[in-house]
Design a protein around this motif. Structure first.
Motif, PDB file in Angstrom:
ATOM      1  N   LEU A   1       0.792  -1.227   0.000  1.00 42.61           N
ATOM      2  CA  LEU A   1       0.000   0.000   0.000  1.00 42.61           C
ATOM      3  C   LEU A   1       0.823   1.275   0.000  1.00 42.61           C
ATOM      4  N   GLY A   2       2.143   1.159   0.201  1.00 45.96           N
ATOM      5  CA  GLY A   2       2.980   2.345   0.251  1.00 45.96           C
ATOM      6  C   GLY A   2       3.211   2.831   1.670  1.00 45.96           C
ATOM      7  N   PRO A   3       3.839   3.980   1.831  1.00 49.72           N
ATOM      8  CA  PRO A   3       4.241   4.451   3.158  1.00 49.72           C
ATOM      9  C   PRO A   3       3.065   4.934   4.005  1.00 49.72           C
ATOM     10  N   VAL A   4       3.317   4.977   5.309  1.00 46.51           N
ATOM     11  CA  VAL A   4       2.338   5.434   6.302  1.00 46.51           C
ATOM     12  C   VAL A   4       2.704   6.859   6.706  1.00 46.51           C
ATOM     13  N   THR A   5       1.694   7.699   6.959  1.00 50.08           N
ATOM     14  CA  THR A   5       1.966   9.087   7.335  1.00 50.08           C
ATOM     15  C   THR A   5       1.718   9.383   8.806  1.00 50.08           C
ATOM     16  N   ARG A   6       0.886   8.603   9.483  1.00 51.99           N
ATOM     17  CA  ARG A   6       0.675   8.816  10.917  1.00 51.99           C
ATOM     18  C   ARG A   6       0.148   7.539  11.552  1.00 51.99           C
ATOM     19  N   VAL A   7       0.357   7.436  12.862  1.00 59.26           N
ATOM     20  CA  VAL A   7      -0.094   6.258  13.601  1.00 59.26           C
ATOM     21  C   VAL A   7      -0.654   6.678  14.949  1.00 59.26           C
ATOM     22  N   ALA A   8      -1.484   5.804  15.504  1.00 59.75           N
ATOM     23  CA  ALA A   8      -1.942   5.933  16.888  1.00 59.75           C
ATOM     24  C   ALA A   8      -1.990   4.534  17.480  1.00 59.75           C
ATOM     25  N   ALA A   9      -1.882   4.424  18.794  1.00 54.51           N
ATOM     26  CA  ALA A   9      -1.832   3.096  19.399  1.00 54.51           C
ATOM     27  C   ALA A   9      -2.239   3.120  20.863  1.00 54.51           C
ATOM     28  N   ASP A  10      -2.603   1.935  21.342  1.00 53.65           N
ATOM     29  CA  ASP A  10      -2.833   1.688  22.759  1.00 53.65           C
ATOM     30  C   ASP A  10      -2.078   0.414  23.111  1.00 53.65           C
ATOM     31  N   THR A  11      -1.388   0.394  24.251  1.00 55.09           N
ATOM     32  CA  THR A  11      -0.561  -0.755  24.603  1.00 55.09           C
ATOM     33  C   THR A  11      -0.859  -1.219  26.022  1.00 55.09           C
TER      34      THR A  11
ATOM     35  N   HIS B   1      11.764   2.880   7.487  1.00 55.76           N
ATOM     36  CA  HIS B   1      10.374   3.337   7.587  1.00 55.76           C
ATOM     37  C   HIS B   1       9.572   2.441   8.526  1.00 55.76           C
ATOM     38  N   VAL B   2       9.753   1.130   8.400  1.00 54.15           N
ATOM     39  CA  VAL B   2       9.032   0.201   9.274  1.00 54.15           C
ATOM     40  C   VAL B   2       9.485   0.368  10.722  1.00 54.15           C
ATOM     41  N   LEU B   3      10.788   0.583  10.937  1.00 53.93           N
ATOM     42  CA  LEU B   3      11.269   0.826  12.300  1.00 53.93           C
ATOM     43  C   LEU B   3      10.652   2.092  12.874  1.00 53.93           C
ATOM     44  N   GLU B   4      10.581   3.162  12.080  1.00 56.98           N
ATOM     45  CA  GLU B   4       9.959   4.387  12.589  1.00 56.98           C
ATOM     46  C   GLU B   4       8.493   4.146  12.922  1.00 56.98           C
TER      47      GLU B   4
END
Length: 366
Positions: A192-202, A325-328
């Motif tokens: 799908l190509g690169p990601v521009t933002r993320v959110a998460a709960d852990t 990119h995946v690490l970021e």
């Protein structure tokens, strides 16, 4: 430009090295010339098993002039240091995931390679296997229309029941996000190509784990990372994705489903190189299996693609850019879980080109 097979040395003779060695020693376009480990006795034993001519310390294998690529199979905390030492010895580097412990370390590796005119590659290379390559072709053919949403999950009870030394899975650089996330996130970015933002709960279900087998059976060790992660990823112009990574689930689950405007795809386990690949149209009553074609050779095909690309002067697919990119993404997911807010992704990458239809790891091309 040099001709003939590319010389390769492996650093790390642990659990994963056997898979790499079985494959790399069978590919005619690479020659495995060295194997290093902090335990030089173990390195010698594994080298003898696979017919590797040189074993010993990292310095020993870096001194072999015919070695052009160093495959870094050390524990995550050593990834950056070993990569930098190999680069400064004039070697290209292909590392096991993650590329480094954090983006600052990874940036140093990528910058050093650029300064020296060398290449960096990184696992996982499972997205080059037949299952995910066939998924890529299905997506690009428009089989399910435009991608809209993705649901992905990897859930189990963690590796301590079977792994002889599971402690590092629960230290920084480990956990389900950093251990299993690279397979799922690399698969999604490659599609799908690169990601521009993320959110998460852990979350962390319990503060300690117990080794379940091997010489350390019964050993209690601490858990220093989240063991259940729910993430939301934004792929601009294509889809949004939800992703769950868990070592807390008694019910195992491995899935990626891509919903499109005209149907859906159910992808194979991205920690494998095969199928099945399933599709379902808007009017279909059930899933149907799609044909899968491509290589199923296993771990090491990313190294081989790097080797062939070096000789051809073309870009390699399991690139340092993709691994960075995946690490970021993983670091931002981890930070978002602590802060409870969307975080931007500053890096970008290009979805790798598909492998040619006739790409054969066992055919000599160099």
């Amino acid at each position: 430009m040099s001709n003939g097979p590319i010389g390769v040395a492996l650093v790390g003779a642990g659990n994963i090295s056997g898979q790499y060695l079985r494959n790399l020693t069978s590919f005619p376009d690479v020659r495995v010339l060295g194997l290093a480990d902090i335990d030089t006795v173990r390195a010698a034993a594994v080298a003898a098993e696979y017919g590797v001519p040189v074993s010993g310390t990292l310095a020993t294998v870096l001194a072999v002039p015919e070695v052009e690529i160093v495959v870094n199979l050390t524990v995550p905390s050593a990834h950056a240091a070993v990569a930098l030492e190999a680069l400064r010895a004039g070697k290209h580097v292909y590392g096991e995931k993650p590329l480094a412990m954090n983006v600052d370390e990874a940036a140093k590796v990528v910058a050093e390679a650029a300064n020296l005119g060398l290449r960096v590659g990184g696992a996982p290379d499972t997205f080059l296997g037949a299952g995910l390559q066939s998924a890529l072709h299905a997506l690009r053919s428009g089989l399910i229309g435009e991608p809209v949403a993705v649901t992905s999950a990897i859930q189990n009870l963690g590796p301590e029941s079977w792994h002889p030394n599971p402690e590092f899975f629960y230290q920084p650089g480990g956990g389900p996000l950093f251990d299993l996330g690279p397979y799922y996130l690399t698969a999604l970015v490659s599609l799908l190509g690169p990601v521009t933002r993320v959110a998460a709960d852990t979350r962390k279900a319990r503060p300690h784990r117990v080794v379940g087998s091997g010489p350390k059976e019964g050993l209690v060790f601490p858990v220093d990372v989240p063991t259940h992660v729910n993430a939301l990823l934004d792929f601009p112009g294509t889809a949004t994705a939800t992703a769950t990574f868990s070592f807390d689930s008694p019910v195992p689950r491995r899935m990626i489903e891509i919903i499109g405007t005209e149907g859906a795809l159910s992808l194979p386990d991205p920690n494998t190189f095969e199928g099945p690949l399933l599709a379902r149209g808007a009017r279909d009553a059930d899933w149907r299996e799609l044909p899968v074609s491509g290589t199923t050779a296993g771990r090491g095909i990313g190294v081989l693609d790097l080797a062939r690309s070096l000789r051809a002067g073309t870009g390699h697919r399991a690139s340092g850019e993709l691994a960075y990119h995946v690490l970021e993404l993983m670091c931002a997911i981890s930070e978002s879980g602590e802060r409870g807010e969307f975080l931007p992704i500053t890096s970008t990458t290009t979805a790798p080109d598909p492998l040619p239809a006739d790409w054969d790891p066992y055919a000599a091309t160099l």
